[in-house]
Scaffold this active site. Structure first.
Site, PDB file in Angstrom:
ATOM      1  N   TRP A 272       0.536  -0.692  -0.008  1.00 36.63           N
ATOM      2  CA  TRP A 272      -0.044  -0.190   0.538  1.00 36.63           C
ATOM      3  C   TRP A 272       1.150   1.170  -0.349  1.00 36.63           C
ATOM      4  CZ3 TRP A 272       2.252   2.544   4.114  1.00 36.63           C
ATOM      5  CH2 TRP A 272       2.629   1.602   5.109  1.00 36.63           C
ATOM      6  N   ASN A 273       2.383   1.594   0.413  1.00 38.18           N
ATOM      7  CA  ASN A 273       3.371   1.905   0.334  1.00 38.18           C
ATOM      8  C   ASN A 273       2.752   3.154  -0.458  1.00 38.18           C
ATOM      9  OD1 ASN A 273       4.480   0.468  -0.410  1.00 38.18           O
ATOM     10  ND2 ASN A 273       6.583   0.704   1.185  1.00 38.18           N
TER      11      ASN A 273
ATOM     12  N   LYS B  82      -2.449  -8.506  -7.656  1.00 36.06           N
ATOM     13  CA  LYS B  82      -3.292  -8.547  -6.091  1.00 36.06           C
ATOM     14  C   LYS B  82      -2.542  -6.971  -6.169  1.00 36.06           C
ATOM     15  CE  LYS B  82      -3.063  -9.215  -1.954  1.00 36.06           C
ATOM     16  NZ  LYS B  82      -3.344  -7.462  -1.545  1.00 36.06           N
TER      17      LYS B  82
ATOM     18  N   GLY C  31       6.579  -6.052  -0.652  1.00 35.21           N
ATOM     19  CA  GLY C  31       6.028  -6.308   0.776  1.00 35.21           C
ATOM     20  C   GLY C  31       6.538  -7.076   2.129  1.00 35.21           C
TER      21      GLY C  31
ATOM     22  N   GLU D  33      10.620  -7.538  -3.299  1.00 36.55           N
ATOM     23  CA  GLU D  33      11.695  -6.764  -2.477  1.00 36.55           C
ATOM     24  C   GLU D  33      10.876  -6.697  -1.063  1.00 36.55           C
ATOM     25  OE1 GLU D  33      13.412  -4.862  -4.071  1.00 36.55           O
ATOM     26  OE2 GLU D  33      13.722  -5.936  -6.129  1.00 36.55           O
ATOM     27  N   LEU D  34      11.700  -6.868  -0.128  1.00 34.25           N
ATOM     28  CA  LEU D  34      10.950  -7.077   0.901  1.00 34.25           C
ATOM     29  C   LEU D  34      11.732  -5.443   1.818  1.00 34.25           C
ATOM     30  CD1 LEU D  34      11.944 -10.387   1.521  1.00 34.25           C
ATOM     31  CD2 LEU D  34       9.753  -9.508  -0.051  1.00 34.25           C
TER      32      LEU D  34
ATOM     33  N   CYS E  34      10.692   1.496   2.564  1.00 29.91           N
ATOM     34  CA  CYS E  34      11.436   0.811   2.528  1.00 29.91           C
ATOM     35  C   CYS E  34      12.992   0.951   2.453  1.00 29.91           C
ATOM     36  CB  CYS E  34      11.123  -0.629   1.447  1.00 29.91           C
ATOM     37  SG  CYS E  34      11.092   0.000   0.346  1.00 29.91           S
TER      38      CYS E  34
ATOM     39  N   GLU F 202      12.299  -2.976  12.005  1.00 31.47           N
ATOM     40  CA  GLU F 202      11.558  -1.474  10.707  1.00 31.47           C
ATOM     41  C   GLU F 202      10.708  -0.757  11.791  1.00 31.47           C
ATOM     42  OE1 GLU F 202      10.252  -3.036   6.936  1.00 31.47           O
ATOM     43  OE2 GLU F 202      10.710  -1.206   6.081  1.00 31.47           O
TER      44      GLU F 202
HETATM   45  P1  NAP Z   1       2.591  -6.881   3.730  1.00 28.09           P
HETATM   46  O1  NAP Z   1       1.946  -7.238   5.077  1.00 28.09           O
HETATM   47  O2  NAP Z   1       4.098  -7.993   3.725  1.00 28.09           O
HETATM   48  O3  NAP Z   1       1.068  -6.794   2.361  1.00 28.09           O
HETATM   49  C1  NAP Z   1       1.687  -6.572   1.142  1.00 28.09           C
HETATM   50  C2  NAP Z   1       1.177  -7.372   0.088  1.00 28.09           C
HETATM   51  O4  NAP Z   1       1.280  -8.748   0.643  1.00 28.09           O
HETATM   52  C3  NAP Z   1       0.082  -6.481   0.207  1.00 28.09           C
HETATM   53  O5  NAP Z   1      -0.800  -6.791  -1.269  1.00 28.09           O
HETATM   54  C4  NAP Z   1      -0.573  -7.601   1.052  1.00 28.09           C
HETATM   55  O6  NAP Z   1      -2.445  -7.457   0.754  1.00 28.09           O
HETATM   56  C5  NAP Z   1       0.027  -9.066   0.491  1.00 28.09           C
HETATM   57  N1  NAP Z   1       0.160 -10.042   1.497  1.00 28.09           N
HETATM   58  C6  NAP Z   1      -0.205 -10.277   2.692  1.00 28.09           C
HETATM   59  N2  NAP Z   1      -0.276 -11.587   3.511  1.00 28.09           N
HETATM   60  C7  NAP Z   1      -0.412 -12.169   2.459  1.00 28.09           C
HETATM   61  C8  NAP Z   1      -0.332 -13.584   1.811  1.00 28.09           C
HETATM   62  N3  NAP Z   1      -0.577 -14.636   2.805  1.00 28.09           N
HETATM   63  N4  NAP Z   1      -0.439 -14.109   0.406  1.00 28.09           N
HETATM   64  C9  NAP Z   1      -0.525 -13.360  -0.691  1.00 28.09           C
HETATM   65  N5  NAP Z   1       0.090 -12.095  -0.114  1.00 28.09           N
HETATM   66  C10 NAP Z   1      -0.225 -11.511   1.201  1.00 28.09           C
HETATM   67  O7  NAP Z   1       3.844  -5.959   4.329  1.00 28.09           O
HETATM   68  P2  NAP Z   1       3.129  -4.513   4.383  1.00 28.09           P
HETATM   69  O8  NAP Z   1       3.413  -3.891   6.171  1.00 28.09           O
HETATM   70  O9  NAP Z   1       1.729  -4.149   3.626  1.00 28.09           O
HETATM   71  O10 NAP Z   1       3.707  -3.504   3.455  1.00 28.09           O
HETATM   72  C11 NAP Z   1       4.862  -2.718   4.141  1.00 28.09           C
HETATM   73  C12 NAP Z   1       6.478  -3.581   4.145  1.00 28.09           C
HETATM   74  O11 NAP Z   1       6.725  -3.913   2.527  1.00 28.09           O
HETATM   75  C13 NAP Z   1       7.968  -3.085   4.354  1.00 28.09           C
HETATM   76  O12 NAP Z   1       8.340  -4.292   6.035  1.00 28.09           O
HETATM   77  C14 NAP Z   1       8.497  -2.151   4.019  1.00 28.09           C
HETATM   78  O13 NAP Z   1       9.677  -2.058   4.483  1.00 28.09           O
HETATM   79  C15 NAP Z   1       8.220  -3.320   2.806  1.00 28.09           C
HETATM   80  N6  NAP Z   1       8.215  -2.633   1.261  1.00 28.09           N
HETATM   81  C16 NAP Z   1       9.624  -3.111   0.189  1.00 28.09           C
HETATM   82  C17 NAP Z   1       9.734  -2.133  -0.920  1.00 28.09           C
HETATM   83  C18 NAP Z   1      10.684  -3.029  -1.560  1.00 28.09           C
HETATM   84  O14 NAP Z   1      11.445  -2.559  -3.233  1.00 28.09           O
HETATM   85  N7  NAP Z   1      11.583  -3.284  -1.212  1.00 28.09           N
HETATM   86  C19 NAP Z   1       9.399  -1.310  -0.804  1.00 28.09           C
HETATM   87  C20 NAP Z   1       7.452  -1.724  -0.701  1.00 28.09           C
HETATM   88  C21 NAP Z   1       7.454  -1.714   1.164  1.00 28.09           C
HETATM   89  P3  NAP Z   1      -3.554  -7.621   1.968  1.00 28.09           P
HETATM   90  O15 NAP Z   1      -2.495  -5.707   1.981  1.00 28.09           O
HETATM   91  O16 NAP Z   1      -4.033  -7.948   1.097  1.00 28.09           O
HETATM   92  O17 NAP Z   1      -2.978  -7.914   3.201  1.00 28.09           O
END
Ligand code: NAP
Length: 542
Positions: free
Chosen positions: A206-207, A230, A283, A305-306, A339, A442
């Site tokens: 979402w970010n 998705k 994510g 990309e975590l 991130c 984080e």
């Molecule tokens: P997240 O909870 O991992 O969610 C990211 C995506 O994964 C969302 O679309 C989410 O869907 C989906 N998701 C969650 N559980 C899932 C499952 N069991 N199966 C399949 N998909 C699933 O991460 P967040 O907290 O929203 O995002 C922040 C994180 O992203 C931070 O750790 C940040 O550092 C990281 N990030 C990394 C980068 C990079 O390029 N390295 C860039 C941006 C963000 P729902 O929203 O529907 O739950």
């Protein structure tokens, strides 16, 4: 594989909102393009949001499968909230595993003809998509700001970077080339060609509701892959508008599919399907690891990309004012929810006080508020539980000897409609130490700890003392120090005297627990291509 895990937070939110619906106390929602009274799975968009869009057809609330706008197979929807007001701005189709399988089947059916087109043909369609997206800039930025809460100016900055990914990959598809090898057998010729991987699943957070979509889906399309995307539950509207524009651009039926909804069910369908040959995920490290494990069963390619926990080192020869302005721009961008935000600030002792003062002076200029207010430079966090996490890190730091230089809590004085928003003040903590949670974990919010150091080696050691390895920054005017430290930092991306490191031409990605693979540039294209080796016998012996 069993379900990975359920999206408890969303279920709780959905229950809470439907209770409020039953009580009739909710804001007025417009029946945009779909009459929700005759079709409960149709979805809706608020009057306020709809009235701000020039092109109201961009406010889509259904999944997009094989060129059809599709409700969830069980008719369910879920709420999308404005984080700056805690008000519902839309209800969107809550697609499930069965719907995802339909999208995968559509993408699989579309793959043969899309992959056989020339790169030039595909590039022309991508170029058309790029132009339509460019023309829709204001609407897309409005959707982004409403659903993510980020200030409109930040949405514009994200737009500029994100749309450039489409333009870049529209061109780059034509530069995919193979090799003819220098043979060691006179009667044979050996060559290498590159072919699209197949159906690609993409999962975005979402970010960055817009740029994560373009950096994943544009290279896939350019390479000749088909997509099942998705988006995050909090920000489906931007992603659905992008699908609408792809449809208008002439992306053929089934090539581009979007499934918004139940994360666990959709994720399971994606990882279990043998038809999906690659999963690209951005994510959290926690979810990324689960998806990696899930992909093992079908031996899919993955790009991950975590999370990150970026160090930002200020050496004693740095331009202190520039370092302070840059660290504030990085640490508080998107309210600290990126991130690659500067997370752990290390400053050399002789300049520490001057630097901390300059940081506070810059932070004082930030203005909290709703994203559509042009004066706002710092928006809300994405959800109430994010406030708890930031507060937990700040309280822990203070309990262990940290000193608040500015901020430290939620703002006491925001006026309606923002009084219910998920805000936290920009916070700077001095005297930070490595035993604090804010050093190790984080924070993903607007809290910035400042650590002091004496020697270069000490700074590099502290900077590398993390399971993450996404981005790292340092400020110095000493050229040999710059080379030395850039090579020593264990991060996938390094900013020297600069924090704006993201670019469509440069490889974006991390090492260690921050992920696998790279996005953007020629390296990003390779993630969507398989290498095939062909040997030809010439029919005569040596
Ligand atoms: P997240 O909870 O991992 O969610 C990211 C995506 O994964 C969302 O679309 C989410 O869907 C989906 N998701 C969650 N559980 C899932 C499952 N069991 N199966 C399949 N998909 C699933 O991460 P967040 O907290 O929203 O995002 C922040 C994180 O992203 C931070 O750790 C940040 O550092 C990281 N990030 C990394 C980068 C990079 O390029 N390295 C860039 C941006 C963000 P729902 O929203 O529907 O739950």
């Amino acid at each position: 594989m069993q379900a990975i895990f359920g999206s408890l937070a969303r279920r709780q939110l959905a229950q809470q909102v439907s209770t409020r619906y039953n009580g009739g106390a909710l804001i007025t929602l417009a029946h945009a393009h779909n009459d929700a009274s005759s079709n409960p799975g149709a979805g809706r968009v608020s009057e306020d949001l709809l009235s701000r869009l020039k092109d109201k057809d961009l406010a889509q609330t259904l999944g997009y499968i094989g060129d059809e706008w599709t409700p969830a197979s069980d008719g369910s929807t879920y709420p999308v909230m404005d984080p700056s007001t805690d008000e519902e701005i839309a209800r969107v189709a809550n697609l499930k595993g069965r719907d995802t399988n339909a999208a995968i089947a559509a993408a699989h059916a579309a793959f043969p003809s899309w992959s056989k087109r020339t790169a030039k043909d595909r590039g022309a369609i991508l170029r058309k998509w790029y132009e339509l997206v460019l023309a829709a800039q204001d609407d897309i930025c409005t959707l982004m700001t409403f659903e993510s809460g980020k200030p409109f100016k930040e949405s514009q900055a994200e737009f500029v970077g994100g749309v450039a990914s489409i333009e870049w990959f529209a061109e780059q598809g034509r530069r995919v080339e193979g090799d003819i090898l220098q043979t060691v057998h006179g009667d044979r010729r050996q060559l290498v060609i590159k072919q699209p991987v197949g159906v690609c699943a993409s999962i975005t957070p979402w970010n960055f509701p817009f740029s994560m979509v373009t950096r994943k889906n544009a290279p896939a399309l350019a390479a000749g892959c088909t997509i099942v995307h998705k988006p995050a539950e909090q920000t489906p509207l931007t992603a659905l508008a992008m699908a609408k524009l792809a449809q208008r651009a002439g992306v053929p039926a089934g090539v581009y599919n979007v499934v918004s909804g139940d994360a666990a069910a959709i994720g399971n369908a994606m990882v279990q399907s043998d038809l999906v040959r690659k999963l690209g995920f951005t994510g959290s490290t926690r979810v990324g690891k689960m998806l990696m494990a899930g992909c093992a069963d079908t031996v899919k390619r993955i790009s991950m990309e975590l999370g990150g926990n970026a160090p930002f080192i200020v050496f004693d020869d740095a331009d202190v004012q520039s370092a302070a302005a840059n660290v504030v721009a990085s640490a508080f961008r998107n309210a600290g929810q990126t991130c690659i935000c500067a997370n752990r600030i290390f400053v050399q002792e002789p300049i520490a006080e001057e630097f901390e003062q300059a940081v506070v002076d810059n932070v004082r200029k930030l203005k909290l508020g709703g994203g559509m207010d042009p004066k706002t430079t710092l928006g809300p966090l994405i959800a109430p539980n994010a406030i708890e996490r930031v507060k937990g890190h700040v309280d822990d730091a203070l309990a262990q000897g940290g000193r608040v230089l500015i901020g430290g809590s939620s703002p006491p004085d925001l006026q309606a409609p923002y009084s219910k928003g998920y805000f936290f003040q920009p916070t700077v903590i001095a005297d930070a130490t490595p035993n604090m949670k804010i050093y190790r974990e984080e924070t993903f919010g607007p809290a910035m700890p400042v650590f002091r150091f004496k020697y270069d080696e000490e700074a590099v050691k502290l900077a590398n003392d993390s399971e993450y390895g996404l981005a790292g920054y340092f400020f110095t005017t000493d050229l040999s120090r710059a080379w030395r430290v850039a090579e020593q930092l264990q991060y996938g991306m390094i900013g020297v005297n600069e924090v704006g490191i993201t670019s469509e031409v440069a490889p974006f990605g991390g090492v260690k627990h921050s992920g696998l693979g790279r996005e953007h540039g020629k390296y990003g294209m390779d993630e969507f291509l398989e290498i095939k080796y062909i040997q030809m016998g010439l029919g005569y012996s040596n």
